[in-house]
Design a protein around this motif. Structure first.
Motif, mmCIF file in Angstrom:
data_model
loop_
_atom_site.group_PDB
_atom_site.id
_atom_site.type_symbol
_atom_site.label_atom_id
_atom_site.label_comp_id
_atom_site.label_asym_id
_atom_site.label_seq_id
_atom_site.Cartn_x
_atom_site.Cartn_y
_atom_site.Cartn_z
ATOM 1 N N SER A 11 0.846 -1.202 0.000
ATOM 2 C CA SER A 11 0.000 0.000 0.000
ATOM 3 C C SER A 11 0.884 1.256 0.000
ATOM 4 C CB SER A 11 -0.891 0.025 1.244
ATOM 5 O OG SER A 11 -1.578 -1.185 1.377
ATOM 6 N N ASP A 13 1.433 3.662 2.201
ATOM 7 C CA ASP A 13 0.587 4.835 2.510
ATOM 8 C C ASP A 13 1.018 5.500 3.814
ATOM 9 O OD1 ASP A 13 -1.632 6.595 2.113
ATOM 10 O OD2 ASP A 13 -2.694 5.498 3.677
ATOM 11 N N LYS A 43 -7.839 -0.854 2.677
ATOM 12 C CA LYS A 43 -7.445 -0.026 3.825
ATOM 13 C C LYS A 43 -7.960 1.381 3.608
ATOM 14 C CE LYS A 43 -2.966 -2.174 4.849
ATOM 15 N NZ LYS A 43 -1.521 -2.028 4.848
ATOM 16 N N ASN A 44 -8.107 2.137 4.700
ATOM 17 C CA ASN A 44 -8.392 3.565 4.558
ATOM 18 C C ASN A 44 -7.093 4.253 4.193
ATOM 19 O OD1 ASN A 44 -11.086 3.506 5.220
ATOM 20 N ND2 ASN A 44 -10.641 3.538 7.418
ATOM 21 N N LEU A 45 -7.115 5.010 3.120
ATOM 22 C CA LEU A 45 -5.873 5.631 2.653
ATOM 23 C C LEU A 45 -5.797 7.105 3.036
ATOM 24 C CD1 LEU A 45 -5.688 4.184 -0.957
ATOM 25 C CD2 LEU A 45 -4.256 3.539 0.984
ATOM 26 N N LEU A 46 -4.593 7.565 3.346
ATOM 27 C CA LEU A 46 -4.365 8.994 3.555
ATOM 28 C C LEU A 46 -3.947 9.639 2.229
ATOM 29 C CD1 LEU A 46 -3.966 11.478 5.387
ATOM 30 C CD2 LEU A 46 -1.627 10.669 5.813
ATOM 31 N N SER A 129 5.206 0.788 11.200
ATOM 32 C CA SER A 129 4.195 0.531 10.163
ATOM 33 C C SER A 129 3.668 1.881 9.695
ATOM 34 C CB SER A 129 3.036 -0.302 10.718
ATOM 35 O OG SER A 129 2.348 0.442 11.701
ATOM 36 N N SER A 130 3.114 1.918 8.491
ATOM 37 C CA SER A 130 2.565 3.179 7.976
ATOM 38 C C SER A 130 1.440 3.671 8.885
ATOM 39 C CB SER A 130 2.041 3.002 6.548
ATOM 40 O OG SER A 130 3.085 2.668 5.678
ATOM 41 N N SER A 131 0.635 2.749 9.413
ATOM 42 C CA SER A 131 -0.511 3.186 10.227
ATOM 43 C C SER A 131 -0.052 3.789 11.555
ATOM 44 C CB SER A 131 -1.499 2.036 10.447
ATOM 45 O OG SER A 131 -0.829 0.887 10.848
ATOM 46 N N LEU A 132 0.922 3.148 12.206
ATOM 47 C CA LEU A 132 1.424 3.703 13.471
ATOM 48 C C LEU A 132 2.124 5.044 13.229
ATOM 49 C CD1 LEU A 132 1.670 3.201 16.481
ATOM 50 C CD2 LEU A 132 3.725 1.846 16.070
ATOM 51 N N LYS A 134 1.398 7.235 10.923
ATOM 52 C CA LYS A 134 0.394 8.282 10.711
ATOM 53 C C LYS A 134 -0.223 8.712 12.037
ATOM 54 C CE LYS A 134 -1.376 5.751 7.358
ATOM 55 N NZ LYS A 134 -2.245 5.184 6.321
ATOM 56 N N GLU A 135 -0.420 7.734 12.928
ATOM 57 C CA GLU A 135 -0.995 8.054 14.239
ATOM 58 C C GLU A 135 -0.053 8.973 15.020
ATOM 59 O OE1 GLU A 135 -2.342 4.550 16.295
ATOM 60 O OE2 GLU A 135 -2.592 5.666 18.168
#
Ligand code: ADP
Length: 164
Positions: A11, A13, A43-46, A129-132, A134-135
Motif C-alpha cells: 500500500s 501509505d 485499507k483507509n488511505l491517507l 508501520s505506515s498506520s502507526l 500516521k498516528e
C-alpha cells in the motif's frame, strides 16, 4: 544470463524507512525491482495513488534498478505482466507472518511459477508501520528518522490541510 526481476507490492501509505530498507536490500540481490503500489488496497488511505507513487519514486531515486508504479488486480497477474519471477515482502516479528503465509499459499495456488522472497525487517524498523507512523504524526510526535525526507513534508501538508 537471464534477468531476475522482483515485484515488491504494498500500500505504501506512505513509504517508510522500513519499506525503503527492504527495497534497498532487494535491489542488491535482484537485477531489477518494481515497487508495485496497490491502486485500491483494503485499507483507509491517507494519500492518493498518485501521491503514494510520487513519494516512493522520490525516495528511491538513488536506487538505479528500482522503478515505482501502481497496479490494480491480482499481484501475481502484475508480476506476470511485468515479466518478473519473484514477489518480495518484508516480515516484522510476530504480526506479519500469518497473513503473509496465507497470501503466499494463495499466490502459489494461482501462479505456481512465481516465487516469494521474504526479507526479515531490520531490527530498528521492527516496530514501524505506515498506520502507526500516521498516528504518531497526527499527534505531533517526531517521525523524522522514520521516513524518507519527501514524506516528512507530505505528512506536514496533510496535517495542515486537516486530513490527518
Ligand atoms: P500491505 O497493505 O501489503 O501490507 P504495506 O505498505 O503495509 O502494504 O507493506 C508492504 C510490505 O512491506 C509488506 O510485506 C509489509 O510486511 C512490509 N513492511 C511494512 N513495514 C515494514 C517494516 N517496518 N519493516 C519491514 N517490512 C515492512
Amino acid at each position: 544470463m537471464s534477468t531476475t526481476i522482483a515485484v515488491y507490492p504494498g500500500s505504501f501509505d506512505p513509504i517508510t524507512n522500513g519499506h525503503l530498507d527492504i527495497v534497498t536490500r532487494a535491489s542488491k540481490i535482484f537485477d531489477r525491482v518494481i515497487m508495485g503500489v496497490y491502486e485500491i488496497p483494503d485499507k483507509n488511505l491517507l494519500f492518493t495513488t498518485d501521491e503514494r507513487v510520487e513519494l516512493a519514486t522520490k525516495s528511491c531515486t538513488h536506487l538505479k534498478n528500482v522503478e515505482v508504479c501502481s497496479f490494480g488486480g491480482l499481484t501475481v497477474d502484475f508480476v506476470k505482466k511485468r515479466k518478473a519471477q519473484v514477489i518480495v515482502r518484508g516480515l516484522r516479528a510476530g504480526a506479519d507472518f500469518d497473513h503473509e503465509f496465507d497470501m503466499a499459499m494463495m499466490n502459489k495456488y494461482l501462479r505456481p511459477d512465481v516465487e516469494l522472497v521474504c526479507f526479515m525487517s531490520s531490527f530498528r524498523y521492527q516496530f514501524l508501520s505506515s498506520s502507526l507512523l500516521k498516528e504518531v504524526a497526527s499527534l505531533k510526535g517526531n517521525i523524522d528518522t522514520l521516513v524518507p525526507t519527501p514524506v516528512i513534508k507530505a505528512l506536514k501538508q496533510k496535517i495542515s490541510q486537516g486530513k490527518l
